[in-house]
Design an enzyme around this catalytic site. Structure first.
Site, mmCIF file in Angstrom:
data_model
loop_
_atom_site.group_PDB
_atom_site.id
_atom_site.type_symbol
_atom_site.label_atom_id
_atom_site.label_comp_id
_atom_site.label_asym_id
_atom_site.label_seq_id
_atom_site.Cartn_x
_atom_site.Cartn_y
_atom_site.Cartn_z
ATOM 1 N N VAL A 188 0.846 -1.202 0.000
ATOM 2 C CA VAL A 188 0.000 0.000 0.000
ATOM 3 C C VAL A 188 0.880 1.251 0.000
ATOM 4 O O VAL A 188 0.735 2.134 -0.842
ATOM 5 C CB VAL A 188 -0.953 0.004 1.224
ATOM 6 C CG1 VAL A 188 -1.650 1.350 1.359
ATOM 7 C CG2 VAL A 188 -1.989 -1.113 1.095
ATOM 8 N N GLY A 237 -12.873 -20.133 -9.226
ATOM 9 C CA GLY A 237 -11.490 -20.587 -9.109
ATOM 10 C C GLY A 237 -11.289 -21.452 -7.886
ATOM 11 O O GLY A 237 -12.250 -22.021 -7.346
ATOM 12 N N CYS A 257 -5.351 -9.504 1.828
ATOM 13 C CA CYS A 257 -6.507 -8.715 2.290
ATOM 14 C C CYS A 257 -7.756 -9.540 2.589
ATOM 15 O O CYS A 257 -8.267 -9.496 3.702
ATOM 16 C CB CYS A 257 -6.838 -7.641 1.261
ATOM 17 S SG CYS A 257 -5.581 -6.380 1.171
HETATM 18 C C1 UDX Z 1 -8.256 -6.732 -2.656
HETATM 19 C C2 UDX Z 1 -9.316 -5.693 -3.069
HETATM 20 O O1 UDX Z 1 -9.787 -6.013 -4.383
HETATM 21 C C3 UDX Z 1 -8.715 -4.292 -3.020
HETATM 22 O O2 UDX Z 1 -9.716 -3.328 -3.307
HETATM 23 C C4 UDX Z 1 -8.165 -4.039 -1.607
HETATM 24 O O3 UDX Z 1 -7.573 -2.794 -1.508
HETATM 25 C C5 UDX Z 1 -7.143 -5.107 -1.250
HETATM 26 O O4 UDX Z 1 -7.756 -6.405 -1.366
HETATM 27 P P1 UDX Z 1 -6.146 -7.842 -3.795
HETATM 28 O O5 UDX Z 1 -5.937 -8.571 -2.506
HETATM 29 O O6 UDX Z 1 -4.986 -7.210 -4.459
HETATM 30 O O7 UDX Z 1 -7.229 -6.698 -3.633
HETATM 31 O O8 UDX Z 1 -6.747 -8.915 -4.821
HETATM 32 P P2 UDX Z 1 -8.057 -9.113 -5.668
HETATM 33 O O9 UDX Z 1 -7.787 -8.750 -7.074
HETATM 34 O O10 UDX Z 1 -9.220 -8.488 -5.040
HETATM 35 O O11 UDX Z 1 -8.168 -10.719 -5.583
HETATM 36 C C6 UDX Z 1 -8.267 -11.374 -4.313
HETATM 37 C C7 UDX Z 1 -8.384 -12.854 -4.486
HETATM 38 O O12 UDX Z 1 -9.624 -13.205 -5.094
HETATM 39 C C8 UDX Z 1 -7.303 -13.492 -5.380
HETATM 40 O O13 UDX Z 1 -6.884 -14.713 -4.826
HETATM 41 C C9 UDX Z 1 -8.010 -13.703 -6.704
HETATM 42 O O14 UDX Z 1 -7.462 -14.731 -7.476
HETATM 43 C C10 UDX Z 1 -9.413 -14.049 -6.219
HETATM 44 N N1 UDX Z 1 -10.461 -13.777 -7.215
HETATM 45 C C11 UDX Z 1 -10.719 -12.499 -7.608
HETATM 46 C C12 UDX Z 1 -11.216 -14.836 -7.715
HETATM 47 O O15 UDX Z 1 -11.004 -16.007 -7.362
HETATM 48 N N2 UDX Z 1 -12.208 -14.547 -8.618
HETATM 49 C C13 UDX Z 1 -12.494 -13.282 -9.027
HETATM 50 O O16 UDX Z 1 -13.422 -13.120 -9.833
HETATM 51 C C14 UDX Z 1 -11.721 -12.228 -8.515
#
Ligand code: UDX
Length: 463
Positions: free
Chosen positions: A40, A284, A291
């Site tokens: 961040v 998935g 997060c």
């Molecule tokens: C998340 C939030 O999206 C972001 O706004 C916040 O500030 C931090 O947390 P991030 O942890 O970077 O961001 O990842 P994100 O893209 O949200 O994906 C999180 C998890 O969900 C990953 O493991 C990803 O593979 C999974 N995911 C995401 C899915 O399995 N399917 C989806 O459709 C989207």
């Protein structure tokens, strides 16, 4: 209590004038201190320097600061390197372990230190943020806004304010909540194209400072001015909702597999309803990262603290954990006749576009697989070094997807790297000993894979 409507009206006017070409948005140059140089703090620091501010990034880890001062990035983020180098060179971005140097004279201090889950209670551990507040407080001079970027439980702003005022009763300071919504891997993109900027402030003066800091976004981005506690809650409520959305689509994927429907088609049809939205409907192996797992747990704990059982969130957490075990079993069941057979694993990061393996579903699935197989070769485009820190010599590390697949009985895709969509399947077929693919991210085209002579299984369709 801030007069929110004053801010709303002021911004609406600014936006109108700006769009009508009647005014130029003035860019104010501020001194900004950012405490914490992680996923961040660092992209935020680079972004704010790129907007013209004088930014000081502070971290306690000496080696991290040395590396950054030597021009070496300490994490991978798409597009970060170029802006990082540019702003270090032009002198707008400085890295230091010296809190005083960063905070004295700062207009804004952003707290971006980690709030990791407590190992037992799973609540957000606030010791680092409180320690940072205590340390920075002594250096405040002139009016300063201390803004929390780290994800913190509702009410943490009150605690930080109490700490700051206790250490430095004379300080002219406002403590606000400024939640961060950056996605890893897209942090630079998200910094410059935020969906919204949420400011939780109980002071009008602090709102004005935020208007100045974010002046380049006026007219382009929605601003939301709310109470500090609401702002803290917005971050958790948003992340928990997205985690639930992923859990929901994963459950639908299971349903599709058993009923003969196709999750791609179902997700597409659902997403065309603007009330649902098409994002975060990729089925998935379960969600991961630094997060969602942390924030859903912390939100569930917060609910209990305030006497509200957050059943949807608690179910999401439990089912997401179960899912990773189920996914590992899917793979193991495919090699049960040949437990010595080599497994090629593609993807280790918690999602595509990052080198971060924290709470990665891929790592959890891999650990389960290691209980049954000692012959696993892995490849990830960016996360090899981080994965090696966690897995050591328990797996072999391939230089690319093709090397990982040499003599493998089965290939497993665990992370949604775009590169995996373009694998040369013919070449891979020639390299592998047996021809099975388990695609837990639905990266490949089922028909094409089958035509190339593989036994293929993916998520949410009866392949
Ligand atoms: C998340 C939030 O999206 C972001 O706004 C916040 O500030 C931090 O947390 P991030 O942890 O970077 O961001 O990842 P994100 O893209 O949200 O994906 C999180 C998890 O969900 C990953 O493991 C990803 O593979 C999974 N995911 C995401 C899915 O399995 N399917 C989806 O459709 C989207």
């Amino acid at each position: 209590m801030v007069e929110i409507w004053d801010n709303v009206i002021a911004l609406a006017l600014l936006k109108g004038y700006y769009e009508a070409g009647l005014i130029f948005i003035e860019v104010y140059i501020m001194k900004v201190a950012i405490i914490g140089t992680g996923y961040v703090g660092l992209p935020t620091g680079v972004g704010l320097a790129e907007l013209g501010n004088e930014v000081f990034c502070v971290d306690k880890m000496e080696e991290k600061i040395c590396a950054l001062n030597a021009g070496e990035l300490t994490l991978y983020e798409d597009g970060l390197e170029e802006l990082f180098k540019k702003n270090v060179q032009n002198g707008r971005l400085t890295f230091t372990t010296n809190m005083a140097k960063a905070v004295i004279g700062a207009d804004v201090v952003l707290l971006a230190v980690g709030t990791p889950p407590h190992p037992v209670t799973k609540e957000a551990d606030l010791q680092y943020i409180y320690a940072a507040a205590e340390e920075l407080a002594q250096y405040l001079d002139g009016y300063t806004v201390v803004a929390t970027k780290s994800t913190v439980p509702v009410g943490t702003g009150d605690e930080i304010e109490a700490i700051v005022r206790k250490v430095n009763p004379q300080a002219d300071v406002d403590v606000i909540s400024l939640p961060e919504f950056l996605r890893e891997g897209f942090a630079i993109h998200d910094f410059f194209h935020p969906d919204r900027i949420v400011v939780g402030a109980n002071s009008k003066k602090a709102c004005k400072v935020m208007q100045k800091l974010y002046a380049p976004f006026v007219g382009k981005t929605e601003f939301l001015w709310v109470k500090r506690k609401s702002s803290e809650a917005i971050k958790y409520a948003s992340n928990a909702f997205l985690a639930m959305k992923i859990h929901y689509i994963n459950e639908m994927a299971d349903f599709c597999e058993n009923s003969g429907a196709d999750i791609h088609e179902v997700a597409k049809g659902m997403g065309m309803d603007s009330r649902i939205g098409s994002k975060f409907l990729n089925a998935g192996p379960g969600y991961g990262g630094s997060c969602f797992p942390k924030d859903t747990n912390a939100m569930a704990q917060m609910g209990r603290k305030y006497g509200v059982r957050l059943n949807l969130i608690e179910t999401t957490i439990a089912k997401n954990d179960e899912r990773k075990k189920e996914m590992a079993e899917r793979v193991i069941s495919k090699i049960k006749n040949n437990p010595q057979g080599k497994i090629a694993v593609l993807g280790l990061a918690f999602k595509g576009g990052t080198d971060d393996c924290r709470e990665s579903p891929a790592m959890d699935i891999l650990r389960e697989m290691l209980e049954h197989s000692s012959n696993i070769s892995v490849f990830d485009p960016k996360a090899m070094a981080n994965a090696e820190k966690l897995l050591g010599a328990r797996v072999t590390y391939a230089k690319d997807a093709y090397e990982a697949c040499e003599n493998a009985e089965i290939m497993v895709i665990l992370t949604e790297w775009e590169d995996f969509k373009n694998l040369d399947l013919k070449r891979i077929r020639g390299l592998m000993k047996a021809h099975k693919i388990v695609d837990l991210r639905n990266m490949l085209q089922a028909e094409e894979v089958k035509k190339s002579g593989f036994e293929y299984s993916c998520i949410g369709m009866n392949s």
